[in-house]
Design a protein around this motif. Structure first.
Motif, PDB file in Angstrom:
ATOM      1  N   ALA A   2     -46.255  26.020  38.792  1.00  0.00           N
ATOM      2  CA  ALA A   2     -46.485  25.581  37.405  1.00  0.00           C
ATOM      3  C   ALA A   2     -47.032  24.173  37.383  1.00  0.00           C
ATOM      4  O   ALA A   2     -47.634  23.898  36.449  1.00  0.00           O
ATOM      5  CB  ALA A   2     -44.965  25.515  36.764  1.00  0.00           C
ATOM      6  N   ARG A   3     -46.733  23.156  38.273  1.00  0.00           N
ATOM      7  CA  ARG A   3     -46.986  21.998  38.360  1.00  0.00           C
ATOM      8  C   ARG A   3     -48.491  21.930  38.834  1.00  0.00           C
ATOM      9  O   ARG A   3     -49.299  21.227  38.015  1.00  0.00           O
ATOM     10  CB  ARG A   3     -46.255  21.129  39.532  1.00  0.00           C
ATOM     11  CG  ARG A   3     -44.976  20.915  39.184  1.00  0.00           C
ATOM     12  CD  ARG A   3     -44.437  19.542  40.086  1.00  0.00           C
ATOM     13  NE  ARG A   3     -44.573  19.982  41.490  1.00  0.00           N
ATOM     14  CZ  ARG A   3     -43.473  20.709  42.194  1.00  0.00           C
ATOM     15  NH1 ARG A   3     -42.461  20.903  41.493  1.00  0.00           N
ATOM     16  NH2 ARG A   3     -43.817  20.947  43.359  1.00  0.00           N
ATOM     17  N   ARG A   4     -48.901  22.834  39.669  1.00  0.00           N
ATOM     18  CA  ARG A   4     -50.259  22.881  40.023  1.00  0.00           C
ATOM     19  C   ARG A   4     -51.236  23.469  38.552  1.00  0.00           C
ATOM     20  O   ARG A   4     -52.288  22.985  38.710  1.00  0.00           O
ATOM     21  CB  ARG A   4     -50.477  23.645  41.058  1.00  0.00           C
ATOM     22  CG  ARG A   4     -49.734  23.451  42.385  1.00  0.00           C
ATOM     23  CD  ARG A   4     -49.998  24.067  43.713  1.00  0.00           C
ATOM     24  NE  ARG A   4     -51.444  24.020  44.195  1.00  0.00           N
ATOM     25  CZ  ARG A   4     -51.861  24.735  45.286  1.00  0.00           C
ATOM     26  NH1 ARG A   4     -51.239  25.331  45.855  1.00  0.00           N
ATOM     27  NH2 ARG A   4     -53.270  24.519  45.801  1.00  0.00           N
TER      28      ARG A   4
ATOM     29  N   ARG B 259     -52.800  20.957  35.383  1.00  0.00           N
ATOM     30  CA  ARG B 259     -54.042  20.254  35.402  1.00  0.00           C
ATOM     31  C   ARG B 259     -55.071  21.239  34.819  1.00  0.00           C
ATOM     32  O   ARG B 259     -56.136  20.653  34.236  1.00  0.00           O
ATOM     33  CB  ARG B 259     -54.362  20.033  36.911  1.00  0.00           C
ATOM     34  CG  ARG B 259     -55.939  19.254  36.976  1.00  0.00           C
ATOM     35  CD  ARG B 259     -56.066  18.862  38.530  1.00  0.00           C
ATOM     36  NE  ARG B 259     -57.392  18.595  38.717  1.00  0.00           N
ATOM     37  CZ  ARG B 259     -57.799  17.372  38.271  1.00  0.00           C
ATOM     38  NH1 ARG B 259     -57.151  16.404  37.919  1.00  0.00           N
ATOM     39  NH2 ARG B 259     -59.036  16.995  38.677  1.00  0.00           N
ATOM     40  N   TYR B 260     -55.192  22.407  34.975  1.00  0.00           N
ATOM     41  CA  TYR B 260     -56.017  23.476  34.439  1.00  0.00           C
ATOM     42  C   TYR B 260     -55.659  24.100  33.384  1.00  0.00           C
ATOM     43  O   TYR B 260     -56.533  24.875  32.600  1.00  0.00           O
ATOM     44  CB  TYR B 260     -56.433  24.355  35.656  1.00  0.00           C
ATOM     45  CG  TYR B 260     -56.810  23.522  37.014  1.00  0.00           C
ATOM     46  CD1 TYR B 260     -57.817  22.869  37.089  1.00  0.00           C
ATOM     47  CD2 TYR B 260     -55.548  23.729  37.779  1.00  0.00           C
ATOM     48  CE1 TYR B 260     -57.865  22.426  38.380  1.00  0.00           C
ATOM     49  CE2 TYR B 260     -55.815  22.851  38.984  1.00  0.00           C
ATOM     50  CZ  TYR B 260     -57.045  22.179  39.148  1.00  0.00           C
ATOM     51  OH  TYR B 260     -57.473  21.631  40.295  1.00  0.00           O
TER      52      TYR B 260
ATOM     53  N   ALA C  52     -54.731  26.768  42.983  1.00  0.00           N
ATOM     54  CA  ALA C  52     -53.527  26.659  42.024  1.00  0.00           C
ATOM     55  C   ALA C  52     -53.501  28.226  41.368  1.00  0.00           C
ATOM     56  O   ALA C  52     -52.408  28.673  41.121  1.00  0.00           O
ATOM     57  CB  ALA C  52     -53.913  25.664  40.770  1.00  0.00           C
ATOM     58  N   ARG C  53     -54.764  28.625  40.996  1.00  0.00           N
ATOM     59  CA  ARG C  53     -54.605  30.107  40.245  1.00  0.00           C
ATOM     60  C   ARG C  53     -54.268  31.090  41.493  1.00  0.00           C
ATOM     61  O   ARG C  53     -53.301  32.104  40.997  1.00  0.00           O
ATOM     62  CB  ARG C  53     -56.049  30.281  39.673  1.00  0.00           C
ATOM     63  CG  ARG C  53     -56.035  31.655  39.206  1.00  0.00           C
ATOM     64  CD  ARG C  53     -57.321  31.791  38.308  1.00  0.00           C
ATOM     65  NE  ARG C  53     -58.454  31.670  39.260  1.00  0.00           N
ATOM     66  CZ  ARG C  53     -59.724  31.466  38.772  1.00  0.00           C
ATOM     67  NH1 ARG C  53     -59.997  31.372  37.402  1.00  0.00           N
ATOM     68  NH2 ARG C  53     -60.787  31.019  39.540  1.00  0.00           N
TER      69      ARG C  53
ATOM     70  N   TYR D   1     -56.123  30.275  32.417  1.00  0.00           N
ATOM     71  CA  TYR D   1     -56.951  29.571  33.144  1.00  0.00           C
ATOM     72  C   TYR D   1     -58.279  29.799  32.628  1.00  0.00           C
ATOM     73  O   TYR D   1     -58.831  30.737  31.948  1.00  0.00           O
ATOM     74  CB  TYR D   1     -56.911  30.202  34.595  1.00  0.00           C
ATOM     75  CG  TYR D   1     -56.036  29.447  35.572  1.00  0.00           C
ATOM     76  CD1 TYR D   1     -56.537  28.216  36.537  1.00  0.00           C
ATOM     77  CD2 TYR D   1     -54.416  29.651  35.424  1.00  0.00           C
ATOM     78  CE1 TYR D   1     -55.566  27.472  37.192  1.00  0.00           C
ATOM     79  CE2 TYR D   1     -53.795  28.865  36.186  1.00  0.00           C
ATOM     80  CZ  TYR D   1     -54.264  28.096  37.192  1.00  0.00           C
ATOM     81  OH  TYR D   1     -53.202  27.324  37.943  1.00  0.00           O
ATOM     82  N   PRO D   2     -59.404  28.687  32.924  1.00  0.00           N
ATOM     83  CA  PRO D   2     -60.800  28.851  32.394  1.00  0.00           C
ATOM     84  C   PRO D   2     -61.509  30.114  32.937  1.00  0.00           C
ATOM     85  O   PRO D   2     -61.227  30.438  34.198  1.00  0.00           O
ATOM     86  CB  PRO D   2     -61.443  27.531  33.140  1.00  0.00           C
ATOM     87  CG  PRO D   2     -60.290  26.774  33.506  1.00  0.00           C
ATOM     88  CD  PRO D   2     -59.040  27.473  33.873  1.00  0.00           C
TER      89      PRO D   2
END
Length: 666
Positions: free
Chosen positions: A265-267, A270-271, A344-345, A324-325
């Motif tokens: 979750a923390r990682r 950012r995205y 991260a994903r 995610y993008p």
């Protein structure tokens, strides 16, 4: 269609040339094995070969592998054997068969984390906030990591392999600073250093090679889990096959803790622009509470709160992945250069898959919660959820044995006097042996015992201390401790003690230190295993006591080891979640779970432990089993039939006198 069988005279000729190059001598068992492997390849029939220590089995399967007209994979369980194959046996075999028109190309292939990662070394990895860093802030660790980075750069410059086994001395934590797992790898197409990548170059070399040497875990991931790791091959030789079921199980086992979910979750923050990452963090909190409230051990039925927490984690991870993008027009990810996003994903993807598997809690899996442990004020291991396959013979049968020709070999494949127990655990049903035609339900196989160059009846004594009381749950009793001291004293050291628990090994070591102070007594944990083994070999008046890693991983030929002590029959612990589940499933299916699971497990370990004694034709000594059940229980005959055929006795006076003669005390 099966291919033409290689001429046995050609097999024998090449084997003789290879043995001569290696400076050894041919043995009848080695020739028999080589010819049997050649037949198995040509007739597409599975083969189990028991070949005792000293037979020379590696050359016996490498020669027909070179003669086979398609690619062959050799899978080992240990790095030591892998090194022996790629550094000694195969190169010398290649020299011996030069000029014969054979494809002698070979390669070694390992998991990605076994190779240094140039991207990690040159650009670092993102932390939870997305900042690139190398975790080298701790003095000695910083020095070691910098040394590893310099070594990897030199490997890249010199066209080296970048393999961990050839790196400067280091520990696991230091190596993680210069490597990545398959999950964190960007892939050759996206990585700016893909052309130099050590792991990719290893795979490319494997693509060009006739023989590929790998490990059991990578074979399982490729063949059973269906993740392509190994180039297409026709046949596989599985050495150290007695460990295959455990390694396949390990490769198919997943773990999950609330901290894993929190980190993902923390990682993601950012995205991911929405609230999905926060929802994943909330799910982690829910999972933590559910795990605290659940009782450690195996779950027959998943507690409702824990099931709901896993579903919440699964759904939150799925939503986070969707946030995610996405790929943009032109077909390339707009952040393809961003290692942090991909990694991260990847961590969220892994959380999703594990939570989904655990929440499903199907009859094919075993799910349990480990107990949190505190070793000291600075070291605490939190509780974790584990999920493992109930059995692996089905996937091995369906996804490996039906597709490839497989040769299994080890010094310990015959348990209870035949191959049936091991064959069944591998997916080869004993009832189908001897069937002539391969069908969807029939996988023909043969079992061959090529014997041993050792005369066990003259070289070894099997002593069962049937006068002792049966072992209790509270560890070693006074009678067992007295017996250990008397045997070690008669051997004047020269003893390897194999114990069922660290506590028992340490208790025995303490008593021997006090009562036999003239000897050097070592216990596993006093130092690193290689250091302990070196000291044990260098001084014959040394005693080494330890647990499982000594049962299978120690090779100490010569006078330094003339007594192998086994404190009790190594049945799995009654509270072992996986073994107890497998035993219960065997009972439910109408079999004998105790014999199929517990006794088979014990027989394999006993055979491996007893095998530590006789390593060369000149070794002599005693295997002393301090558990009278080996002689008195009904299953004792099955266990004894799994051991090397040493001269048996239950007379302690005879054994002590024999040890004194061997040690020069009389």
């Amino acid at each position: 269609m099966p291919e033409a069988q290689p001429d046995p005279s050609t097999v024998r000729e090449l084997l003789a040339a290879a043995v001569e190059t290696l400076g050894g001598s041919e043995r009848a068992g080695q020739i028999q094995m080589a010819e049997a492997v050649g037949r198995a390849f040509s007739e597409e029939e599975h083969l189990l070969v028991q070949a005792g220590t000293g037979t020379g089995k590696s050359l016996a399967y490498l020669v027909p592998s070179l003669l086979h007209d398609q690619r062959v994979v050799v899978a080992t369980a240990t790095l030591a054997l892998q090194h022996q194959l790629v550094e000694r046996d195969i190169p010398r075999l290649v020299d011996a068969v030069k000029g014969r028109g054979l494809d002698t190309s070979f390669a070694v292939l390992k998991g990605r984390s076994n190779y240094a990662c140039l991207h990690r070394i040159r650009e670092g990895v993102p932390d939870d906030q997305g900042t690139l860093q190398m975790d080298v802030s701790i003095g000695d660790m910083a020095t070691k990591v910098l040394e590893l980075r310099a070594w990897a750069e030199k490997q890249a410059e010199d066209d080296g392999t970048g393999e961990r086994d050839f790196a400067p001395r280091h520990n696991d934590r230091e190596w993680r600073q210069v490597s990545v797992t398959h999950r964190d790898c960007l892939g050759a197409a996206k990585c700016p250093f893909g052309q130099e990548c050590f792991a990719e170059r290893a795979r490319e070399k494997a693509q060009r090679s006739h023989v590929i040497v790998t490990n059991h875990s990578l074979l399982a991931i490729d063949a059973i889990e269906g993740i392509p790791m190994i180039p297409e091959y026709d046949a596989v030789v599985i050495d150290e096959a007695h460990e295959l079921v455990a390694r396949v199980t390990q490769a198919a086992t997943d773990e999950l803790a609330s901290s894993d979910v929190e980190r993902a979750a923390r990682r993601s923050r950012r995205y991911v622009e929405g609230d999905e990452a926060e929802e994943l963090a909330d799910a982690a909190d829910t999972l933590r509470v559910a795990m605290i409230e659940a009782s450690p051990g195996r779950f027959e039925t998943l507690p409702a709160d824990l099931h709901d927490a896993l579903v919440l984690v699964r759904d939150a991870a799925r939503s986070t992945l969707s946030a995610y993008p996405k790929k943009q027009g032109g077909g390339k990810d707009e952040t393809s250069a961003d290692a942090g996003l991909q990694q991260a994903r990847g961590s969220v993807q892994e959380i999703f898959q594990i939570a989904e598997r655990m929440a499903a809690n199907t009859e094919h899996d075993v799910l349990w919660l480990s107990e949190a442990a505190t070793f000291n004020e600075q070291s605490r291991v939190p509780s974790r959820l584990h999920v493992a396959p109930l059995q692996v013979w089905g996937p091995m049968r369906d996804k490996l044995l039906t597709e490839k020709t497989v040769v299994f070999t080890s010094a310990t494949l015959k348990l209870g006097g035949d191959f049936d127990s091991v064959a069944g655990s591998l997916g080869l049903k004993p009832a189908e042996r001897g069937e002539a035609e391969r069908t969807e339900d029939v996988l023909p196989w043969q079992g061959v015992d090529v014997g041993s160059p050792f005369d066990y009846g003259k070289q070894g004594i099997l002593y069962v201390a049937r006068h002792l009381p049966p072992p209790g749950r509270d560890g070693l009793g006074q009678a067992q401790l007295d017996e250990i001291v008397e045997l070690v004293d008669a051997a004047d050291g020269r003893a390897l003690g194999l114990f069922s628990s660290r506590r028992a090994a340490e208790a025995a070591a303490e008593v021997v230190r006090v009562r036999l102070p003239h000897l050097t007594t070592l216990a596993q944990g006093d130092a690193q295993l290689p250091e302990l083994a070196a000291q044990f070999v260098s001084d014959p008046h040394t005693v080494l006591f330890g647990t499982l890693s000594l049962w299978q991983g120690l090779d100490v030929p010569g006078d330094t080891c003339q007594l192998v002590l086994i404190d009790r029959i190594p049945f799995p612990r009654p509270d072992d979640p996986l073994m107890s589940a497998r035993q219960r499933a065997a009972d439910k299916a109408g079999g004998n779970g105790f014999m199929q699971v517990a006794a088979t497990h014990a027989a394999l370990l006993l055979a491996q432990g007893a095998g530590r004694l006789i390593r060369t034709t000149t070794d002599r000594g005693v295997v002393a089993v301090l558990d009278p059940r080996l002689a008195t229980a009904r299953y004792g005959r099955f266990l004894q039939a799994s051991l090397p055929p040493m001269w048996p006795t239950s007379d302690p006076a005879v054994v002590r006198q024999a040890l004194k003669r061997l040690s020069g005390l009389v």
